[in-house]
Design a protein around this motif. Structure first.
Motif, PDB file in Angstrom:
ATOM      1  N   ASN A   1       0.845  -1.187   0.000  1.00  0.00           N
ATOM      2  CA  ASN A   1       0.000   0.000   0.000  1.00  0.00           C
ATOM      3  C   ASN A   1       0.889   1.250   0.000  1.00  0.00           C
ATOM      4  O   ASN A   1       2.029   1.211   0.448  1.00  0.00           O
ATOM      5  N   HIS A   2       0.360   2.370  -0.486  1.00  0.00           N
ATOM      6  CA  HIS A   2       1.143   3.598  -0.644  1.00  0.00           C
ATOM      7  C   HIS A   2       1.243   4.388   0.660  1.00  0.00           C
ATOM      8  O   HIS A   2       0.457   4.208   1.580  1.00  0.00           O
ATOM      9  N   ALA A   3       2.215   5.301   0.705  1.00  0.00           N
ATOM     10  CA  ALA A   3       2.350   6.235   1.830  1.00  0.00           C
ATOM     11  C   ALA A   3       1.363   7.381   1.611  1.00  0.00           C
ATOM     12  O   ALA A   3       1.307   7.943   0.519  1.00  0.00           O
ATOM     13  N   PRO A   4       0.570   7.750   2.609  1.00  0.00           N
ATOM     14  CA  PRO A   4      -0.486   8.757   2.414  1.00  0.00           C
ATOM     15  C   PRO A   4       0.001  10.140   1.988  1.00  0.00           C
ATOM     16  O   PRO A   4      -0.636  10.789   1.179  1.00  0.00           O
ATOM     17  N   LEU A   5       1.124  10.618   2.519  1.00  0.00           N
ATOM     18  CA  LEU A   5       1.589  11.973   2.221  1.00  0.00           C
ATOM     19  C   LEU A   5       2.779  11.987   1.265  1.00  0.00           C
ATOM     20  O   LEU A   5       3.630  12.869   1.329  1.00  0.00           O
ATOM     21  N   ARG A   6       2.824  11.052   0.369  1.00  0.00           N
ATOM     22  CA  ARG A   6       3.921  10.947  -0.586  1.00  0.00           C
ATOM     23  C   ARG A   6       3.927  12.153  -1.524  1.00  0.00           C
ATOM     24  O   ARG A   6       2.891  12.682  -1.901  1.00  0.00           O
ATOM     25  N   THR A   7       5.135  12.605  -1.935  1.00  0.00           N
ATOM     26  CA  THR A   7       5.257  13.669  -2.926  1.00  0.00           C
ATOM     27  C   THR A   7       4.974  13.074  -4.295  1.00  0.00           C
ATOM     28  O   THR A   7       5.579  12.079  -4.672  1.00  0.00           O
ATOM     29  N   ARG A   8       4.045  13.693  -5.042  1.00  0.00           N
ATOM     30  CA  ARG A   8       3.615  13.126  -6.329  1.00  0.00           C
ATOM     31  C   ARG A   8       3.984  14.058  -7.470  1.00  0.00           C
ATOM     32  O   ARG A   8       3.875  15.272  -7.356  1.00  0.00           O
ATOM     33  N   LYS A   9       4.389  13.466  -8.577  1.00  0.00           N
ATOM     34  CA  LYS A   9       4.791  14.243  -9.745  1.00  0.00           C
ATOM     35  C   LYS A   9       3.551  14.637 -10.544  1.00  0.00           C
ATOM     36  O   LYS A   9       2.636  13.836 -10.732  1.00  0.00           O
ATOM     37  N   LEU A  10       3.525  15.884 -11.008  1.00  0.00           N
ATOM     38  CA  LEU A  10       2.440  16.375 -11.857  1.00  0.00           C
ATOM     39  C   LEU A  10       2.932  16.427 -13.290  1.00  0.00           C
ATOM     40  O   LEU A  10       4.080  16.789 -13.556  1.00  0.00           O
ATOM     41  N   LEU A  11       2.063  16.075 -14.217  1.00  0.00           N
ATOM     42  CA  LEU A  11       2.429  15.993 -15.632  1.00  0.00           C
ATOM     43  C   LEU A  11       1.920  17.222 -16.378  1.00  0.00           C
ATOM     44  O   LEU A  11       0.715  17.431 -16.495  1.00  0.00           O
TER      45      LEU A  11
END
Length: 176
Positions: free
Chosen positions: A95-105
């Motif tokens: 499962n993913h980390a809730p506050l992960r930094t995500r890349k925007l396209l």
């Protein structure tokens, strides 16, 4: 002579009645209500997001929160920070980390424009909503300028005055 019968058909049924309207883009997955209260939203644009499978499923279930999140341009790329996407209920150890930094396209020319606007004018990038478009998660980012306390009061006064005027117009229209 052959007798002709009328053939009855069903009206056009939905393609997949089980599919949720969130996935089809009919409603928002998450909305940042406080953004318009704390910021002047100057310009909005659409970005894609790089998510894992469990994150997409959590967004579909409505577990996304944009309240304290913001966008950041770093090394020629656009990132979404502090966006909370809750863990998927049926996820396992992967499962993913809730506050992960995500890349925007975003296209490279749009990133160049954003670099100039955010560094020179002191504007910030605030996500206003997260939604599905053709089955893909999109984030609507807004170039925003922070409001002072008196700006917030002024906006609230203007909003109440407009609603009172609208109510008075409706009362006058019904009274005729």
């Amino acid at each position: 002579m052959a007798r002709q019968t009328t053939h009855q058909t069903k009206p056009n049924a939905e393609k997949n009645p089980r599919r949720e309207p969130t996935a089809a883009g009919e409603r928002d997955a998450a909305f940042n209500r406080i953004a318009s209260h704390n910021y002047f939203l100057l310009e909005k644009f659409e970005t894609g997001v790089v998510l894992t499978g469990t994150e997409v499923k959590s967004v579909r279930n409505g577990l996304a929160n944009l309240k304290d999140s913001y966008g950041l341009v770093k090394d020629g790329e656009l990132w979404l920070l502090n966006c909370h996407i809750g863990p998927y209920a049926h996820g396992n150890i992967f499962n993913h980390a809730p506050l992960r930094t995500r890349k925007l396209l975003v296209h490279a020319d749009e990133i160049r424009k954003l670099i100039g606007k955010t560094q020179q004018r002191g504007l910030t990038l605030i996500p206003t909503r997260m939604y599905f478009k053709n089955g893909r998660v999109k984030v609507e980012l807004a170039l925003a300028k922070g409001k002072q306390l008196w700006d917030k009061r002024e906006t609230e006064r203007r909003k109440t005055a407009d609603s009172e005027a609208r109510a008075a117009m409706n009362r006058a229209r019904k009274g005729r």
